[in-house]
Scaffold this motif. Sequence first.
Motif, short mmCIF file in Angstrom:
data_model
loop_
_atom_site.label_atom_id
_atom_site.label_comp_id
_atom_site.label_asym_id
_atom_site.label_seq_id
_atom_site.Cartn_x
_atom_site.Cartn_y
_atom_site.Cartn_z
N GLU A 165 0.82 -1.21 0.00
CA GLU A 165 0.00 0.00 0.00
C GLU A 165 0.86 1.26 0.00
N LYS A 166 1.99 1.23 0.71
CA LYS A 166 2.88 2.40 0.74
C LYS A 166 3.47 2.65 -0.64
N VAL A 167 3.91 1.60 -1.33
CA VAL A 167 4.47 1.75 -2.66
C VAL A 167 3.42 2.31 -3.61
N GLU A 168 2.23 1.77 -3.54
CA GLU A 168 1.15 2.25 -4.41
C GLU A 168 0.83 3.71 -4.13
N GLU A 169 0.83 4.10 -2.87
CA GLU A 169 0.58 5.49 -2.50
C GLU A 169 1.64 6.42 -3.09
N HIS A 170 2.92 6.01 -3.00
CA HIS A 170 4.00 6.84 -3.52
C HIS A 170 3.93 6.98 -5.04
N VAL A 171 3.58 5.91 -5.72
CA VAL A 171 3.47 5.97 -7.18
C VAL A 171 2.32 6.89 -7.59
N GLN A 172 1.17 6.72 -6.97
CA GLN A 172 0.02 7.56 -7.32
C GLN A 172 0.29 9.02 -7.00
N ASP A 173 0.98 9.28 -5.91
CA ASP A 173 1.33 10.66 -5.56
C ASP A 173 2.28 11.25 -6.61
N ALA A 174 3.26 10.45 -7.05
CA ALA A 174 4.20 10.93 -8.07
C ALA A 174 3.48 11.25 -9.37
N LEU A 175 2.55 10.41 -9.77
CA LEU A 175 1.81 10.66 -11.01
C LEU A 175 0.91 11.87 -10.89
N SER A 176 0.39 12.12 -9.69
CA SER A 176 -0.47 13.30 -9.49
C SER A 176 0.33 14.60 -9.50
N HIS A 177 1.66 14.47 -9.36
CA HIS A 177 2.54 15.64 -9.41
C HIS A 177 3.33 15.67 -10.72
N ASN A 178 2.68 15.21 -11.78
CA ASN A 178 3.19 15.31 -13.16
C ASN A 178 4.34 14.36 -13.48
N GLY A 179 4.50 13.30 -12.72
CA GLY A 179 5.45 12.28 -13.09
C GLY A 179 4.95 11.50 -14.30
N LYS A 180 5.89 11.05 -15.13
CA LYS A 180 5.52 10.28 -16.33
C LYS A 180 5.89 8.82 -16.14
N LEU A 181 4.91 7.95 -16.22
CA LEU A 181 5.12 6.52 -16.01
C LEU A 181 5.77 5.91 -17.26
N GLY A 208 3.94 0.42 -12.47
CA GLY A 208 2.95 1.33 -11.92
C GLY A 208 1.69 0.72 -11.37
N LYS A 209 1.70 -0.61 -11.14
CA LYS A 209 0.49 -1.21 -10.57
C LYS A 209 0.81 -2.53 -9.88
N GLN A 210 -0.16 -3.00 -9.09
CA GLN A 210 -0.02 -4.30 -8.46
C GLN A 210 -0.04 -5.38 -9.54
N VAL A 211 0.64 -6.48 -9.26
CA VAL A 211 0.73 -7.56 -10.23
C VAL A 211 -0.55 -8.41 -10.18
#
Length: 474
Positions: free
Chosen positions: A327-343, A347-350
């Motif tokens: 859940e922490k990893v998923e939170e960090h990824v979603q936060d990065a994408l919401s701040h204009n990070g480019k995937l 980027g998702k659970q397996v």
Amino acid sequence: MLYINGEWKESNSGKTLEVINPATSERIQDVAFGGSEETKEAIDAATEAFPTWKKKTGKERGQYLEKVAALLREKTEEIAGVMTSEMGKPIPEAIREIGIAIDYVDWYAEEAKRIYGETLTPSHSDKHLMVLREPVGVTAAITPWNFPIAMITRKLAPALAAGCTVILKPASATPLTAIKVFECFHEAELPKGVVNLVIGSASEIAGEMTSNPDVKKITFTGSTEVGKKLIQDSAAQLKKVSMELGGHAPFIVFEDADLDLAVEGIMLTKFKNCGQTCISTNRIYVAEKIAEQFGQKLAERVSTLSIGNGLEEGIDVGPLIDRKALEKVEEHVQDALSHNGKLLCGGKQVAKEGLKGSFYEPTVIAGANENMKILTEETFGPVAPIIPFVTEEEVIGKVNHKQYGLASYCYTKDLSRAMRVMRELDYGIVGINDPTPVVAQAPFGGMKESGIGREGGKYGLEEYLEEKFVSIQI
């Protein structure tokens, strides 16, 4: 089972701890779950054993460690299977970790014979001055789940070599590996009470360790938050402490770097152990001119990684330790994408047939910036954010974290630049074009809130010794 005073035993309460396989979410087995009562028994046993163990010669203590190393070699495959089952890393990684663990035992088996004192030049002709180095005493060690055997031997081998007796509390997620190590101690016939294993309640065990006056030293690897609490609780008795705490390692790639070499460096520092290491790369700073090219190269390489149960052949990346970590990893990824990070990949659970554990795709994010949690908090997962930079001065200003200072990495072909950056990095460990700088003979530890003291080499041995000054009038 607990191991106290040379004997295996259940907890006094009869309580047990369920050990879960993070790849399958299934129960492996139950182990004894102790608390303050069992910890006090272990401390009493270690206290009673200390005077005799202390008086053994360095050669004798080293011989016991040599026996332990031989047993660990003999049982490597067996221990690797246990480790992978309870914490998830692929079998080849588990075998490599056991090799590292043995390196520490081998090193300190030899160093036990090299605990030297000193003779000082006297200021008066009728005096003889000496400095003796003696073991600090009963030592309490607390180790993490991410390296469940290497962290044990990196603490216990120097402590035993120095002449200390030890009580170990392993992580509750990985007690089975610790039990296997103590089986080797038992087979090596270490005297009763010299090594003791207590599995169970972290608050009760740590509470007894920090409050019991017979414990003279606390050594811990884990989060900065917990480390601070242990230091605070130990302060009332001024116990000696060594702490290997959190990290947030930067990885700098200058435009003159060998990009393929740098990519492989990140594969080792970021995606081994599913990114769950204290010296894992957390921030990748890439020269702006090559940032896009480098991001593509890295994403292509990361996309080749095989994800799955570490007990199966051909697996590169296993599961995260539990759902909370996922859940922490998923939170960090979603936060990065919401701040204009480019995937760029992942980027998702397996979602894969047969995988029921806490798996997350190895992920690369381009265009990372200082507004993202991933650039300030320790993610502890398989996510690689890329931050572009323009000048050397700019990147040095960004990489030195206010709180953390454990490990750092730099890739460049320019020797002068490498020397400049080496001096500017406020980290206890610096790898220049080297993603694996940690070896048994070198000091391991951090600056700032990443720790106190060092492990490894002669420096790790010194953490378990006290200096005694003797002045003799003749």
